[in-house]
Design an enzyme around this catalytic site. Sequence first.
Site, PDB file in Angstrom:
ATOM      1  N   ASP A  97       8.048  -3.163 -48.217  1.00  0.00           N
ATOM      2  CA  ASP A  97       7.066  -4.182 -47.818  1.00  0.00           C
ATOM      3  C   ASP A  97       5.776  -3.515 -47.375  1.00  0.00           C
ATOM      4  OD1 ASP A  97       6.040  -6.679 -47.190  1.00  0.00           O
ATOM      5  OD2 ASP A  97       7.015  -6.777 -45.242  1.00  0.00           O
ATOM      6  N   GLU A 128      -2.343  -9.010 -45.108  1.00  0.00           N
ATOM      7  CA  GLU A 128      -1.334 -10.044 -45.343  1.00  0.00           C
ATOM      8  C   GLU A 128      -0.429 -10.233 -44.132  1.00  0.00           C
ATOM      9  OE1 GLU A 128       2.539 -11.781 -46.500  1.00  0.00           O
ATOM     10  OE2 GLU A 128       2.163  -9.761 -45.732  1.00  0.00           O
ATOM     11  N   GLU A 129      -0.196  -9.145 -43.395  1.00  0.00           N
ATOM     12  CA  GLU A 129       0.715  -9.222 -42.264  1.00  0.00           C
ATOM     13  C   GLU A 129       0.086  -9.862 -41.025  1.00  0.00           C
ATOM     14  OE1 GLU A 129       3.666  -8.772 -42.722  1.00  0.00           O
ATOM     15  OE2 GLU A 129       4.097  -7.132 -44.096  1.00  0.00           O
TER      16      GLU A 129
END
Length: 344
Positions: A97, A128-129
């Site tokens: 990830d 994105e996190e």
Amino acid sequence: MNATTADLRSWLTGSLRQLCDQETTSGREDAGLPALRALLQGLGATIHEQPVAEGRTNVLAVWGRPRVLFSTHLDTVPPFLPPRLEGEVLHGRGTCDAKGQIMAQLGAVRRLLAEGREGLAWLGVVGEETDSAGATAALGLADRLRDLRVLINGEPTELKLASGQRGAQHLCLHCAGRAAHSGSPELGHDATWPLLDWLQRLREQPRPADPRLGPEVWNLGLLRGGEALNSVPASARADLLVRTLPGSTFAEEARRLAPPEGSVDLRLDEPPDRYPEIPGFEHAAMPFGSDAPTLRALVPDRTVVLAGPGSIRVAHTLEECLALADLEAGVDLNHRLALHFLGD
């Protein structure tokens, strides 16, 4: 293992270790740019860099006039865990990830180029996190991607295609009280007890389920109350993250079940999204979110696939890892998907 397979594994493993050697936790993604540039240059890509914020850059690589766009994210969650190879499994932050997704996608690009195919692009986005700032900024690249047929977004889905993803709501539940000395609690009003009772009422509510998206669930992520051990709390707060389904009534239920001193603040409300079924591929509901709902706007007809090697069960944990066999299977999956949409 034949020579071609061994060469691919060596390239995938070495490149993934180089990417994972760099700490690219959200906000410092540019630490990985040199290794990423070298990798893309080695594949003969035309590279476009899109600054998003200081130290944070989206990267678009193009081969020909793109019809298939692979995408994933460049940032990882903390803490940084340096890569280590144990047998046939690579451990460390980003292995699945999502730096493993980068290599599974670029491995497919490498194979497609060797077969004489073009019409490909790869996009790496920041944030994105955390804030998805990269995905939002990437919509400004649409003029370079006018002929897209599909976006293939990489996340650890255990090699299945996501049938969609649930929405996300951040609710802040707050209860107001009145401070007093702990020796005379009758002079105050404790804000924590009505909040705890409120949360219990929410826990007792049945939640719906969707055959393609799974159950609606919520998480009590943060719980705060009071200022000192010897003082009656005048304020208490709970922050909830709800993975919502279409037509969710969770926020309305939270307001209905609130005590007189309670209030609800909706801080985030991202809708759920459904993805098309692609014949010949296995599909499954996924328990996480991604940038796919935003990035699919780059495709004229919004066709999107969410898939990749690895498991979300180890993502964001100290045990994050990716088996090399799964990485190679991810290359095969992305290669098959690209051929399906290239259609020639």
